[in-house]
Each structure stands twice: as C-alpha cells, then as structure tokens.
Write an enzyme that holds these catalytic residues in place. Structure first.
Site, PDB file in Angstrom:
ATOM      1  N   LYS A   1      -9.472  24.345  30.726  1.00 48.86           N
ATOM      2  CA  LYS A   1      -8.434  23.503  30.259  1.00 48.86           C
ATOM      3  C   LYS A   1      -9.157  22.033  29.629  1.00 48.86           C
ATOM      4  O   LYS A   1      -8.590  21.604  28.607  1.00 48.86           O
ATOM      5  CB  LYS A   1      -7.542  23.071  31.403  1.00 48.86           C
ATOM      6  CG  LYS A   1      -6.918  21.629  31.394  1.00 48.86           C
ATOM      7  CD  LYS A   1      -6.224  21.381  32.674  1.00 48.86           C
ATOM      8  CE  LYS A   1      -6.931  20.621  33.701  1.00 48.86           C
ATOM      9  NZ  LYS A   1      -7.084  19.075  33.366  1.00 48.86           N
ATOM     10  N   ASN A   2     -10.006  21.574  30.107  1.00 48.48           N
ATOM     11  CA  ASN A   2     -10.602  20.308  29.791  1.00 48.48           C
ATOM     12  C   ASN A   2     -11.566  20.523  28.605  1.00 48.48           C
ATOM     13  O   ASN A   2     -11.986  19.637  28.137  1.00 48.48           O
ATOM     14  CB  ASN A   2     -11.401  19.684  31.068  1.00 48.48           C
ATOM     15  CG  ASN A   2     -10.781  19.152  32.218  1.00 48.48           C
ATOM     16  OD1 ASN A   2      -9.188  19.165  31.928  1.00 48.48           O
ATOM     17  ND2 ASN A   2     -11.125  18.768  33.389  1.00 48.48           N
TER      18      ASN A   2
ATOM     19  N   CYS B   1      -2.666   7.361  37.781  1.00 48.17           N
ATOM     20  CA  CYS B   1      -1.911   8.598  38.321  1.00 48.17           C
ATOM     21  C   CYS B   1      -2.549   8.820  39.861  1.00 48.17           C
ATOM     22  O   CYS B   1      -3.262   7.799  40.206  1.00 48.17           O
ATOM     23  CB  CYS B   1      -2.444   9.979  37.375  1.00 48.17           C
ATOM     24  SG  CYS B   1      -4.169  10.377  37.618  1.00 48.17           S
TER      25      CYS B   1
ATOM     26  N   ASP C   1     -13.916  17.298  40.332  1.00 50.89           N
ATOM     27  CA  ASP C   1     -12.910  18.428  40.244  1.00 50.89           C
ATOM     28  C   ASP C   1     -13.034  19.335  41.204  1.00 50.89           C
ATOM     29  O   ASP C   1     -12.131  20.337  41.148  1.00 50.89           O
ATOM     30  CB  ASP C   1     -12.474  18.971  38.703  1.00 50.89           C
ATOM     31  CG  ASP C   1     -12.050  17.637  37.809  1.00 50.89           C
ATOM     32  OD1 ASP C   1     -11.897  16.771  38.216  1.00 50.89           O
ATOM     33  OD2 ASP C   1     -12.104  18.140  36.755  1.00 50.89           O
TER      34      ASP C   1
ATOM     35  N   ARG D   1      -0.496  23.198  36.050  1.00 55.16           N
ATOM     36  CA  ARG D   1      -1.298  22.238  34.933  1.00 55.16           C
ATOM     37  C   ARG D   1      -2.531  22.863  34.756  1.00 55.16           C
ATOM     38  O   ARG D   1      -3.109  22.828  33.676  1.00 55.16           O
ATOM     39  CB  ARG D   1      -1.419  20.934  35.477  1.00 55.16           C
ATOM     40  CG  ARG D   1      -0.359  19.750  35.557  1.00 55.16           C
ATOM     41  CD  ARG D   1      -0.825  18.322  35.904  1.00 55.16           C
ATOM     42  NE  ARG D   1      -2.114  18.091  35.014  1.00 55.16           N
ATOM     43  CZ  ARG D   1      -3.022  17.534  35.450  1.00 55.16           C
ATOM     44  NH1 ARG D   1      -3.185  16.979  36.548  1.00 55.16           N
ATOM     45  NH2 ARG D   1      -4.148  17.178  34.492  1.00 55.16           N
TER      46      ARG D   1
ATOM     47  N   ARG E   1      -7.615   4.669  36.590  1.00 53.59           N
ATOM     48  CA  ARG E   1      -8.177   5.481  35.352  1.00 53.59           C
ATOM     49  C   ARG E   1      -7.633   4.465  33.954  1.00 53.59           C
ATOM     50  O   ARG E   1      -7.003   4.973  33.079  1.00 53.59           O
ATOM     51  CB  ARG E   1      -7.315   6.947  35.177  1.00 53.59           C
ATOM     52  CG  ARG E   1      -7.891   7.594  36.287  1.00 53.59           C
ATOM     53  CD  ARG E   1      -7.250   9.205  36.276  1.00 53.59           C
ATOM     54  NE  ARG E   1      -7.990   9.941  35.381  1.00 53.59           N
ATOM     55  CZ  ARG E   1      -7.649  11.197  35.130  1.00 53.59           C
ATOM     56  NH1 ARG E   1      -6.619  11.709  35.802  1.00 53.59           N
ATOM     57  NH2 ARG E   1      -8.220  11.797  34.386  1.00 53.59           N
TER      58      ARG E   1
ATOM     59  N   ARG F   1      -2.500  12.715  30.971  1.00 53.70           N
ATOM     60  CA  ARG F   1      -3.445  11.734  30.564  1.00 53.70           C
ATOM     61  C   ARG F   1      -4.419  11.970  29.298  1.00 53.70           C
ATOM     62  O   ARG F   1      -4.769  11.156  28.732  1.00 53.70           O
ATOM     63  CB  ARG F   1      -4.381  11.249  31.683  1.00 53.70           C
ATOM     64  CG  ARG F   1      -3.546  10.463  32.728  1.00 53.70           C
ATOM     65  CD  ARG F   1      -4.931  10.133  33.799  1.00 53.70           C
ATOM     66  NE  ARG F   1      -5.869   9.515  33.035  1.00 53.70           N
ATOM     67  CZ  ARG F   1      -6.067   8.149  32.546  1.00 53.70           C
ATOM     68  NH1 ARG F   1      -5.083   7.435  32.765  1.00 53.70           N
ATOM     69  NH2 ARG F   1      -7.000   7.876  31.733  1.00 53.70           N
TER      70      ARG F   1
HETATM   71  C1  LIG Z   1      -8.932  16.264  30.758  1.00 52.02           C
HETATM   72  C2  LIG Z   1     -10.287  16.045  31.183  1.00 52.02           C
HETATM   73  O1  LIG Z   1     -11.218  16.376  30.839  1.00 52.02           O
HETATM   74  N1  LIG Z   1     -10.104  15.362  32.496  1.00 52.02           N
HETATM   75  C3  LIG Z   1     -11.472  15.217  33.332  1.00 52.02           C
HETATM   76  C4  LIG Z   1     -12.122  14.000  32.726  1.00 52.02           C
HETATM   77  O2  LIG Z   1     -11.295  12.826  33.015  1.00 52.02           O
HETATM   78  P1  LIG Z   1     -11.420  11.523  32.404  1.00 52.02           P
HETATM   79  O3  LIG Z   1     -11.892  11.562  30.882  1.00 52.02           O
HETATM   80  O4  LIG Z   1      -9.971  11.006  32.616  1.00 52.02           O
HETATM   81  O5  LIG Z   1     -12.467  10.953  33.007  1.00 52.02           O
HETATM   82  P2  LIG Z   1     -13.648   9.809  32.839  1.00 52.02           P
HETATM   83  O6  LIG Z   1     -14.974  10.542  32.976  1.00 52.02           O
HETATM   84  O7  LIG Z   1     -13.261   9.211  31.630  1.00 52.02           O
HETATM   85  O8  LIG Z   1     -13.481   9.105  34.028  1.00 52.02           O
HETATM   86  C5  LIG Z   1     -14.791   8.718  34.617  1.00 52.02           C
HETATM   87  C6  LIG Z   1     -14.685   7.461  35.552  1.00 52.02           C
HETATM   88  O9  LIG Z   1     -14.689   6.295  34.510  1.00 52.02           O
HETATM   89  C7  LIG Z   1     -13.619   5.365  34.776  1.00 52.02           C
HETATM   90  N2  LIG Z   1     -13.480   4.939  33.199  1.00 52.02           N
HETATM   91  C8  LIG Z   1     -12.955   5.951  32.142  1.00 52.02           C
HETATM   92  C9  LIG Z   1     -12.780   5.659  31.225  1.00 52.02           C
HETATM   93  C10 LIG Z   1     -12.615   3.921  30.798  1.00 52.02           C
HETATM   94  O10 LIG Z   1     -12.259   3.769  29.627  1.00 52.02           O
HETATM   95  N3  LIG Z   1     -12.964   3.284  31.738  1.00 52.02           N
HETATM   96  C11 LIG Z   1     -13.316   3.700  33.131  1.00 52.02           C
HETATM   97  O11 LIG Z   1     -13.387   2.858  33.835  1.00 52.02           O
HETATM   98  C12 LIG Z   1     -12.660   6.160  35.207  1.00 52.02           C
HETATM   99  O12 LIG Z   1     -11.593   5.401  35.775  1.00 52.02           O
HETATM  100  C13 LIG Z   1     -13.490   7.153  36.281  1.00 52.02           C
HETATM  101  O13 LIG Z   1     -13.824   6.257  37.454  1.00 52.02           O
HETATM  102  O14 LIG Z   1     -13.467  13.891  33.626  1.00 52.02           O
HETATM  103  C14 LIG Z   1     -13.132  13.637  34.870  1.00 52.02           C
HETATM  104  C15 LIG Z   1     -14.624  13.335  35.655  1.00 52.02           C
HETATM  105  O15 LIG Z   1     -15.454  14.357  35.318  1.00 52.02           O
HETATM  106  C16 LIG Z   1     -12.249  14.830  35.383  1.00 52.02           C
HETATM  107  O16 LIG Z   1     -12.163  14.611  36.629  1.00 52.02           O
HETATM  108  C17 LIG Z   1     -11.092  15.073  34.718  1.00 52.02           C
HETATM  109  O17 LIG Z   1     -10.548  16.504  35.031  1.00 52.02           O
HETATM  110  C1  LIG Z   2      -8.122  15.265  36.822  1.00 50.41           C
HETATM  111  C2  LIG Z   2      -7.829  16.332  36.152  1.00 50.41           C
HETATM  112  O1  LIG Z   2      -7.213  16.452  34.973  1.00 50.41           O
HETATM  113  P1  LIG Z   2      -6.626  15.144  34.290  1.00 50.41           P
HETATM  114  O2  LIG Z   2      -7.937  14.377  33.785  1.00 50.41           O
HETATM  115  O3  LIG Z   2      -6.199  15.971  32.893  1.00 50.41           O
HETATM  116  O4  LIG Z   2      -5.860  14.476  35.099  1.00 50.41           O
HETATM  117  C3  LIG Z   2      -8.307  17.557  36.661  1.00 50.41           C
HETATM  118  O5  LIG Z   2      -8.523  18.824  35.845  1.00 50.41           O
HETATM  119  O6  LIG Z   2      -8.676  17.817  37.798  1.00 50.41           O
END
Ligand SMILES: CC(=O)N[C@H]1[C@@H](OP(=O)(O)OP(=O)(O)OC[C@H]2O[C@@H](n3ccc(=O)[nH]c3=O)[C@H](O)[C@@H]2O)O[C@H](CO)[C@@H](O)[C@@H]1O
Ligand SMILES: C=C(OP(=O)(O)O)C(=O)O
Length: 421
Positions: free
Chosen positions: A22-23, A119, A309, A401, A124, A95
């Site tokens: 998915k990711n 969420c 995850d 999802r 996030r 998201r």
């Molecule tokens: C669709 C997808 O691929 N989702 C994955 C992606 O989410 P996602 O890409 O949202 O996660 P991030 O790696 O960005 O987040 C990591 C950390 O950085 C923080 N942060 C992130 C962006 C930002 O602009 N500012 C900030 O502070 C977040 O709040 C979090 O604490 O990676 C996460 C961490 O492996 C996974 O749990 C999710 O399943």
């Molecule tokens: C947190 C997850 O997905 P998303 O970043 O799309 O919320 C997930 O795949 O566990």
C-alpha cells in the site's frame, strides 16, 4: 456496520500470498500526475486507500483503466491536469492524499491541497513537505484550510535538509525535484523500501535520481517525464503481520512474494522473541521456532529500524510471551490505542509515556473489541487468533484500508474467521 468474528486457538499452516505494498503504491500512483503519458502499474493491492487515491487522481484529471485479466494491473493516464485542487472531502479520508502536492506544483506550477489534519495516531504535521517545496522555490500560503503552493516559473533544484527522516516529505520532494530545473539533494532523507520503489518508478519514467535507500538522495531535474511500466514491491508490513499471526497461534506459514530484507530490525527482534524466519524457494517461512515466545523489548525507529506499522502487532504477540517486554513508540505520539482493547482480551499492559510494559499472560480470552486505526485493528485480529473463545471486532473499515482479502487469506491457512454484516 460489518464486524469480524474470530474463534481463536487454531495454529495457522499453509501459504499466504503477500500483496503489493500500500505505502509504495500510493506515492507511485501520485507520480502519474508528473507525465502526460500512461503509467502502467502491476501488483497494485485492492484496498480502500487505493480506491481513495484513484478517486482523488480522477478528480485531478487522471484516468484509470484496468489491465484485462490481471488483478492489480492499472494504467493511470493524465494527458492534462483538469484541476489543481485536492479537496478536503477526498483528502481527509486518507493522509497520503498530500502526496499529490509535489507532483501537481511540479507539473502545473500551482496546487491547492487541503491540510490533512491529524488522525488517531497523532497530529502528523506536513511542515517538512512545505519547507522542502519552499526550498525548491515554491511560495506557500495557507488559505481557508488549504495549502496553496505556487511556482509560476517552475521549481528550481536546491539543497534540502530534513531534520528528521519523513517518508512522505522525502516522497513529495523527490517527485517535485524530478521536474525542477537543476540539481536537488535531500539530506536526512527517509530510507524506507517504498522510497526506493518510488525512485525506481520515477527513473523508469526518465527521472535522474540516485541514492534512494540512503539518507542522501540526489536528483538531477529533467524537463519532462514519460510513461513507464512498473511493478509495486511486496508489502513488508502485511508480511510481518502474517508472520506474527503464524507465531501467535503456534503455527508456521509460507509467505509467498515476501522479502526478508525489507523487515529491517524487525527480523532480529522477531527472532529474539522466539520466531523463525527463513527464506526458501517457495517463499518466506515464518512462525514459532522450537521454543515458545519470549518477552522481548522493541523500539520503533525509521527504516531500517523496527517499523512503527508493526508495533501494535508485536504488542499482541508479546501479550502471550513468557516474561515481560518493553515496547517504545518513537515515531507517533499516540500509537497505543490498541492497549485498552488488548486489555479487554486479558492482556496485562501498563503504558508510561512513550513506552508500554507488556507482561505476558498464559492465555487471552475472546471478547468484543473496537478497532481504532489500521494497525491497531489488525493487532486485535492477531490477539483474537490466539484467544480462547470468540473475539468480535467492530469498526473494521480500518482493516480494509490496508489488508487485502484479510479473512480469505487467514481462512485459507486455517483461521476460523468470518465477516458478518
Ligand atoms: C502512506 C504511508 O507511506 N504512510 C507511512 C508513512 O507515513 P508518513 O509519511 O505520514 O510518516 P512520516 O515518515 O512523514 O512521519 C514520521 C514522523 O515525522 C513527523 N513529521 C512528518 C512530516 C512533517 O512534515 N513533519 C513532521 O513532524 C511525523 O509526525 C512523524 O512523527 O511513514 C510512517 C512512518 O514509517 C508510517 O507509519 C506510515 O504508514
Ligand atoms: C499509518 C499508516 O498509514 P497512513 O500513513 O496512510 O495513515 C499505516 O499504513 O499504518
């Protein structure tokens, strides 16, 4: 609303085919916005999040056609961008919708994307996505809940330093920089396998990206990208989930298409906890090793660390291990929503800030529980598979999802599981 009923206690045996990730699929689908030629994808999982991304892309001007006779085969085609706006209604459901921001501004010089909001697992923010786009020369404004990004003269390559390795920011910026003028470096980039998959797809589309999979990614911008054919990597989180499902029931299963090198530190943690993981010609054999499950500490970290995850699933496993386990969540602020639900099944867990102390019990007992987010939900499925008696899981739309045909896959390896309306 549908519910899942599980009668636990059956050791799982047989083969489960692991779906496309998915990711990885979500950002790669967003990459279809970067070219006016068709992008043909294979191994795309059939999930609610994929349907949400498809709806959003359609709104922006991307048509989707299915490859005849091939589940998971989709051709995405955006001859022209019909709208530069990702509306709140489509973004709030998922998201990952924010991943259209980079591609849209790179292709058309402007984009309006609803702020996704928080969420269940935490606030996030997307400040790192926006900081990076500003470094690439976009002006960013927040207007009525929408991020408005403008770069009428096009984006320009730049050096971007991420203070923490965000997966989504790395992806958004890699896509944007692919069409920027000149060279971009992303230092402190996330290193997840899904980022490598996106870079592979972008390179197949004519991008010039090196270093994906390390914390230093270099992108030489090109004037245009073209169509390509790309196969999505297998889902490492789905694979880890089924591996733990086998172990928690005392069984062993073969995971077709799974890749152990994508487990990162989870491999060592699961082995220390008493699991066996072995790559064979038929797939990854996973389950309980010869002894029982042992209480083992784990701390979530960016890849190649232990994946956040997989944290909820690992907690379910530790609920029935011999001894105690300290599980520490360092990525998201609020990712212990499964704790009170696991407690309803008889688990002994104390949360202290970002750590949960799990004391293993001899047996879990079935009960009605409520799913709160994707991985929390599947941790309840795992606990239910181990529990004595019947577990009823409510609000299972979270599972849809991220887990393709969950009941069918688990049922095929012996689980007593059904979905009831
Ligand atoms: C669709 C997808 O691929 N989702 C994955 C992606 O989410 P996602 O890409 O949202 O996660 P991030 O790696 O960005 O987040 C990591 C950390 O950085 C923080 N942060 C992130 C962006 C930002 O602009 N500012 C900030 O502070 C977040 O709040 C979090 O604490 O990676 C996460 C961490 O492996 C996974 O749990 C999710 O399943
Ligand atoms: C947190 C997850 O997905 P998303 O970043 O799309 O919320 C997930 O795949 O566990």
């Amino acid at each position: 609303m549908d519910r899942i009923l599980i009668r636990g206690g059956v050791p799982l045996r047989g083969t489960v085919e692991i779906s496309g990730a998915k990711n990885a699929a979500l950002p790669i689908m967003a990459a279809s916005l970067l070219t006016n030629e068709p992008l043909q994808l294979h191994n795309v999982p059939d999930l609610a999040d994929i349907a949400s991304m498809q709806r959003l892309l359609q709104h922006l001007g991307v048509s989707a056609t299915y490859v005849a006779g091939e589940p998971g085969g989709i051709v995405l085609h955006a001859p022209e961008i019909l709208s530069d706006t990702a509306p709140y209604d489509l973004v709030r459901k998922m998201r990952a919708s924010v991943l259209v921001l980079g591609p849209l501004v790179a292709r058309t010089g402007q984009a309006r994307v609803s702020l996704p909001g928080g969420c269940a697992i935490g606030p996030r923010p997307i400040d790192l996505h926006l900081m990076g786009l500003e470094r690439l020369g976009a002006t960013i404004e927040l207007v009525e809940g929408y991020v408005q990004a403008r770069a009428p003269q096009g984006l320009k390559g730049a050096e971007i330093r991420l203070p923490q390795p965000s997966v989504g920011a790395t992806e958004n910026l890699m896509m944007a920089a692919a069409l920027a003028k000149g060279a971009t470096v992303i230092a402190g980039a996330a290193r997840e396998p899904e980022i490598v998959d996106l870079a592979d797809c972008l390179n197949a589309m004519g991008a010039k990206i090196t270093g994906a999979g390390t914390s230093f990614i270099e992108i030489e911008g090109v004037p245009a990208l073209h169509g390509a054919v790309h196969r999505i990597i297998p889902d490492r989180i789905e694979a880890g989930t089924y591996a733990m499902a086998a172990a928690i029931t005392g069984g062993r299963i073969v995971l077709g298409n799974a890749r152990l090198d994508f487990f990162g530190a989870a491999k060592e943690v699961l082995e220390e906890a008493g699991m066996m993981l072995e790559e064979t010609d038929d797939g990854l054999v996973a389950g309980l090793a010869d002894g029982g499950l042992r209480g083992t500490d784990a701390m979530t970290r960016p890849f190649p660390g232990f994946a956040t995850d997989l944290q909820a699933q690992f907690m379910a496993l530790m609920c029935v291990a011999d001894g105690a386990a300290m599980i520490t969540e360092t990525i998201f602020e609020n990712r212990f929503m499964h704790v009170p639900e696991l407690a309803r099944l008889g688990a002994r867990i104390n949360v202290h800030g970002a750590s949960a102390l799990v004391r293993g019990v001899k047996e879990l007992k079935g009960a009605p529980v409520m799913a709160t987010d994707l991985r929390a939900s599947v941790s309840l499925v795992l606990a239910g598979l181990a529990a004595k008696g019947q577990t009823e899981i409510n609000r299972i739309y979270h599972l849809d999802r991220g887990y393709e045909r969950l009941e069918e896959k688990l049922g095929a390896v012996g689980a007593q599981i059904e979905r009831v309306p």
